[in-house]
Design a protein around this motif. Structure first.
Motif, PDB file in Angstrom:
ATOM      1  N   ILE A 198       8.600 -27.450  56.591  1.00  0.00           N
ATOM      2  CA  ILE A 198       9.970 -26.959  56.724  1.00  0.00           C
ATOM      3  C   ILE A 198      10.639 -27.073  55.359  1.00  0.00           C
ATOM      4  O   ILE A 198      10.742 -28.163  54.802  1.00  0.00           O
ATOM      5  CB  ILE A 198      10.750 -27.773  57.768  1.00  0.00           C
ATOM      6  CG1 ILE A 198      10.092 -27.638  59.142  1.00  0.00           C
ATOM      7  CG2 ILE A 198      12.216 -27.328  57.826  1.00  0.00           C
ATOM      8  CD1 ILE A 198      10.729 -28.508  60.223  1.00  0.00           C
TER       9      ILE A 198
ATOM     10  N   LEU B 219       4.702 -24.502  67.403  1.00  0.00           N
ATOM     11  CA  LEU B 219       5.786 -23.677  66.861  1.00  0.00           C
ATOM     12  C   LEU B 219       7.121 -24.054  67.483  1.00  0.00           C
ATOM     13  O   LEU B 219       8.138 -24.195  66.778  1.00  0.00           O
ATOM     14  CB  LEU B 219       5.485 -22.199  67.110  1.00  0.00           C
ATOM     15  CG  LEU B 219       6.562 -21.202  66.662  1.00  0.00           C
ATOM     16  CD1 LEU B 219       6.798 -21.301  65.162  1.00  0.00           C
ATOM     17  CD2 LEU B 219       6.160 -19.774  67.047  1.00  0.00           C
ATOM     18  N   ASP B 220       7.130 -24.249  68.803  1.00  0.00           N
ATOM     19  CA  ASP B 220       8.372 -24.620  69.490  1.00  0.00           C
ATOM     20  C   ASP B 220       8.912 -25.954  68.969  1.00  0.00           C
ATOM     21  O   ASP B 220      10.124 -26.102  68.736  1.00  0.00           O
ATOM     22  CB  ASP B 220       8.132 -24.723  70.998  1.00  0.00           C
ATOM     23  CG  ASP B 220       7.866 -23.357  71.644  1.00  0.00           C
ATOM     24  OD1 ASP B 220       8.169 -22.339  70.998  1.00  0.00           O
ATOM     25  OD2 ASP B 220       7.340 -23.330  72.770  1.00  0.00           O
TER      26      ASP B 220
ATOM     27  N   VAL C 217      10.299 -25.397  65.340  1.00  0.00           N
ATOM     28  CA  VAL C 217      11.569 -24.658  65.357  1.00  0.00           C
ATOM     29  C   VAL C 217      12.689 -25.533  65.907  1.00  0.00           C
ATOM     30  O   VAL C 217      13.821 -25.508  65.398  1.00  0.00           O
ATOM     31  CB  VAL C 217      11.425 -23.361  66.186  1.00  0.00           C
ATOM     32  CG1 VAL C 217      12.792 -22.713  66.413  1.00  0.00           C
ATOM     33  CG2 VAL C 217      10.483 -22.387  65.493  1.00  0.00           C
ATOM     34  N   ASN C 218      12.379 -26.322  66.933  1.00  0.00           N
ATOM     35  CA  ASN C 218      13.386 -27.219  67.504  1.00  0.00           C
ATOM     36  C   ASN C 218      13.879 -28.224  66.461  1.00  0.00           C
ATOM     37  O   ASN C 218      15.088 -28.462  66.329  1.00  0.00           O
ATOM     38  CB  ASN C 218      12.797 -27.955  68.702  1.00  0.00           C
ATOM     39  CG  ASN C 218      13.814 -28.891  69.353  1.00  0.00           C
ATOM     40  OD1 ASN C 218      14.889 -28.470  69.770  1.00  0.00           O
ATOM     41  ND2 ASN C 218      13.474 -30.157  69.452  1.00  0.00           N
TER      42      ASN C 218
ATOM     43  N   GLU D 206      16.059 -26.426  63.910  1.00  0.00           N
ATOM     44  CA  GLU D 206      17.403 -26.163  64.449  1.00  0.00           C
ATOM     45  C   GLU D 206      18.242 -27.437  64.470  1.00  0.00           C
ATOM     46  O   GLU D 206      19.453 -27.409  64.196  1.00  0.00           O
ATOM     47  CB  GLU D 206      17.307 -25.566  65.849  1.00  0.00           C
ATOM     48  CG  GLU D 206      16.979 -24.081  65.884  1.00  0.00           C
ATOM     49  CD  GLU D 206      18.093 -23.221  65.288  1.00  0.00           C
ATOM     50  OE1 GLU D 206      19.236 -23.704  65.190  1.00  0.00           O
ATOM     51  OE2 GLU D 206      17.818 -22.077  64.916  1.00  0.00           O
TER      52      GLU D 206
ATOM     53  N   VAL E  67      17.300 -20.163  60.727  1.00  0.00           N
ATOM     54  CA  VAL E  67      15.901 -20.581  60.586  1.00  0.00           C
ATOM     55  C   VAL E  67      15.033 -19.335  60.618  1.00  0.00           C
ATOM     56  O   VAL E  67      15.198 -18.476  61.483  1.00  0.00           O
ATOM     57  CB  VAL E  67      15.487 -21.545  61.720  1.00  0.00           C
ATOM     58  CG1 VAL E  67      14.002 -21.875  61.624  1.00  0.00           C
ATOM     59  CG2 VAL E  67      16.324 -22.805  61.684  1.00  0.00           C
ATOM     60  N   SER E  68      14.122 -19.243  59.675  1.00  0.00           N
ATOM     61  CA  SER E  68      13.186 -18.115  59.640  1.00  0.00           C
ATOM     62  C   SER E  68      11.762 -18.664  59.644  1.00  0.00           C
ATOM     63  O   SER E  68      11.452 -19.609  58.917  1.00  0.00           O
ATOM     64  CB  SER E  68      13.419 -17.262  58.391  1.00  0.00           C
ATOM     65  OG  SER E  68      12.447 -16.230  58.298  1.00  0.00           O
ATOM     66  N   VAL E  69      10.901 -18.057  60.470  1.00  0.00           N
ATOM     67  CA  VAL E  69       9.512 -18.503  60.603  1.00  0.00           C
ATOM     68  C   VAL E  69       8.592 -17.517  59.893  1.00  0.00           C
ATOM     69  O   VAL E  69       8.719 -16.301  60.069  1.00  0.00           O
ATOM     70  CB  VAL E  69       9.109 -18.621  62.086  1.00  0.00           C
ATOM     71  CG1 VAL E  69       7.653 -19.087  62.219  1.00  0.00           C
ATOM     72  CG2 VAL E  69      10.036 -19.572  62.825  1.00  0.00           C
TER      73      VAL E  69
END
Length: 574
Positions: A178, A241-242, A245-246, A249, A306-308
């Motif tokens: 990240i 991934l979840d 991303v969590n 965020e 946030v960008s993945v």
């Protein structure tokens, strides 16, 4: 008899030598002797000084009295196993003195064996290495930690990332990188000072550290960038991934909360890029590059998000990289040209034009400023490109001056913040005016509000130098940036350009009506005229006329066109 006397003399001499050795030994070494059960039966003065215990408190105790808790039970079990089997043990031990302070010793423990081959005593000889260990700790801190925030640094993160990758072959265990930075951090530094900026970075580091739960490495990557390595995300890609991303965020929300520094409330946001990886994509350089690509997209999409990373993004970045390379050759190959968009008054009479650069790319066709201006700013080409546009515009004004129907037209040219900040900017404008012989009063330079984010006083002086050349100055996109009325009234401006975002909602949106009315009134009170950008409907035009707007520009009035088509303006076609 003589022989007996000689033996006695030799014995006395030997005892003296042993006593001297003991004195010297006691001055240097920390010594204790324990019996077969590990109970202390003898110790020297240095041992008492180091441990802060008296000899009476130590005798009859085991060395457990000095246990610091630093070493595991397994460490002592292995030590005891060695010495009880008759082996000499050497190593470094962290102990705790009576006053609670930790100290380090380099120890050698020698077992003395009885006739049965089993230890009857243990002598431990120690050297104080506390200062060396502290020095090593300081060196470690300097080598692997960021001096400002105290967080781990990028070198440590790279080391841990490499270790994670090396340990993962065949495991199918997912991790994530990240990467984040503070939106508009440079503006905070410029407006509020570097001391406050440093304090903000420290608090950002503290908030990031508070979100770490054990399987994250939080590091300051450099400047206002931070990177977090997350491991142990499991073997399911979607779940990994979840989770990533969590966390991202959570970070975004945490850094969006108010910071309190020096009695001030500081509000900031962050942009975040992340990439999820496993043992199949394990090139650390590529992973960092992918996280950076995702971060760049987060900024492009408006920041505070946030960008993945994904393969589509990689293709976009590749295309952007190719475009950046093409841009280097474009000016030399004369691939740029200028279009002109009409500016009219309330009677729909043309009063001038805005010069808008276009790029005729050899394979991609016509590209607008949105496709390449940011790239030009990144590689510094914006300065020569801006000079070329300015000179092209001045030459066009000279051509128009030869025809009475176009001789009074003004021409506006956009100037980027980077171009204006160049120390040679005023000189380059002066030379272009002299070289082309243009009437400077017909040239208007449009500056954005970002020009005034740093060194306002210096920039006001530079604007005055431009005005002294006879050139007009306008403030572009007014209302969208960081305008300060304190500075606005001091700026040597001729005109404000009302941003299209306020025009778009007219006449239905009451907020846009209120803002537009206020900006027009403010400008007129300062003796400035107003140009409304983005006029796309007749209703918008009519409403702006009612509000007292002076000049108008937009697709309803005319699109950017070649010079031949632009000057043939026919208001009856509207």
């Amino acid at each position: 008899m003589d022989s007996l006397n000689d033996n006695e003399g030799g014995l006395v001499e030997a005892l003296k030598e042993l006593n001297d050795l003991k004195i010297a030994f006691d001055q240097h070494a920390i010594v204790s002797i324990a019996d077969a059960d590990g109970l202390i039966i003898c110790c020297n003065d240095l041992f008492c000084q180091m441990t802060q215990y008296s000899r009476e408190e130590l005798l009859g105790q085991t060395h457990h009295i000095l246990n610091s808790g630093y070493h595991s039970d397994a460490f002592f079990q292995e030590l005891w196993k060695d010495i009880s089997s008759g082996k000499v043990w050497r190593g470094e031990i962290c102990n705790r003195a009576k006053n609670g302070e930790l100290y380090w010793v380099e120890a050698t423990i020698v077992p003395f064996l009885g006739n049965d081959g089993k230890p009857v005593k243990y002598i431990a000889i120690r050297t104080d290495i506390t200062q060396r260990r502290l020095a090593e700790s300081r060196i470690y801190q300097l080598a692997w930690h960021d001096s400002l925030t105290g967080l781990l640094n990028r070198e440590f993160l790279f080391k841990e990332l490499a270790k994670t990758i090396d340990d993962s072959p065949g495991s199918h265990e997912y991790g994530a990188l990240i990467l984040l930075d503070i939106d508009h951090f440079k503006d905070i530094n410029d407006l509020m000072g570097h001391d406050l900026g440093d304090k903000l970075l420290r608090q950002v580091g503290q908030r990031l550290q508070s979100l770490a739960h054990g399987n994250e490495v939080v590091s300051r990557f450099g400047g206002d960038e931070f990177m977090i390595l997350v491991t142990e995300l499991g073997s399911d890609s979607q779940s990994a991934l979840d989770q990533a991303v969590n966390l991202a965020e959570q970070i975004r929300l945490a850094l969006g909360a108010t910071f309190y520094i020096n009695g001030l409330q500081i509000h900031c946001t962050c942009s975040i890029g992340l990439v999820v990886f496993d043992d199949a994509n394990n090139n650390k350089t590529e992973l960092v590059k992918h996280a950076d690509m995702a971060l760049y997209r987060a900024k492009e999409q408006g920041r505070n998000r946030v960008s993945v990373f994904d393969k589509q993004l990689q293709n976009q970045v590749l295309n952007r990289s190719i475009l950046r390379q093409d841009l280097q050759q474009a000016l030399r190959n004369k691939e740029f040209y200028v279009h002109y968009q009409v500016v009219v008054d309330k009677t729909l009479s043309p009063r001038g034009f805005e010069a808008l650069v276009r790029w005729q790319h050899p394979t991609r066709g016509t590209l607008g400023p949105a496709d390449f201006i940011c790239l030009a700013e990144e590689n510094g080409l914006i300065i020569p490109l801006g000079q070329w546009v300015l000179e092209t515009a001045c030459k066009q004004l000279v051509e128009w001056s030869k025809d009475s129907s176009t001789a009074s037209l003004l021409l506006s040219v956009n100037v980027s913040a980077m171009q204006f900040a160049d120390s040679r900017f005023v000189t380059s404008v002066r030379r272009i005016l002299q070289r082309t012989g243009v009437n400077p009063s017909l040239l208007r330079l449009e500056l954005t509000e970002s020009v005034f984010l740093s060194d306002v006083e210096k920039n006001i002086l530079k604007m005055n130098e431009i005005k002294e050349l006879g050139v007009q100055v306008a403030l572009d996109d007014f209302g969208t940036g960081y305008s300060s009325l304190q500075y606005l009234k001091r700026l040597p401006l001729d005109l404000l350009k009302l941003d299209s975002s306020f025009v778009r909602g007219l006449p239905e949106n009451s907020e846009d009506v209120a803002i537009t009315t206020t900006i027009i009134a403010l400008a007129h009170s300062l003796g400035l005229r107003v140009v409304a950008e983005g006029v796309e409907t007749e209703a918008q035009f009519n409403h702006l006329v009612e509000l007292g707007c002076d000049l108008f520009q937009g697709y309803w009035l005319g699109r950017p066109l070649s010079v031949q088509n632009a000057v043939v303006f026919n208001p009856t076609s509207l």
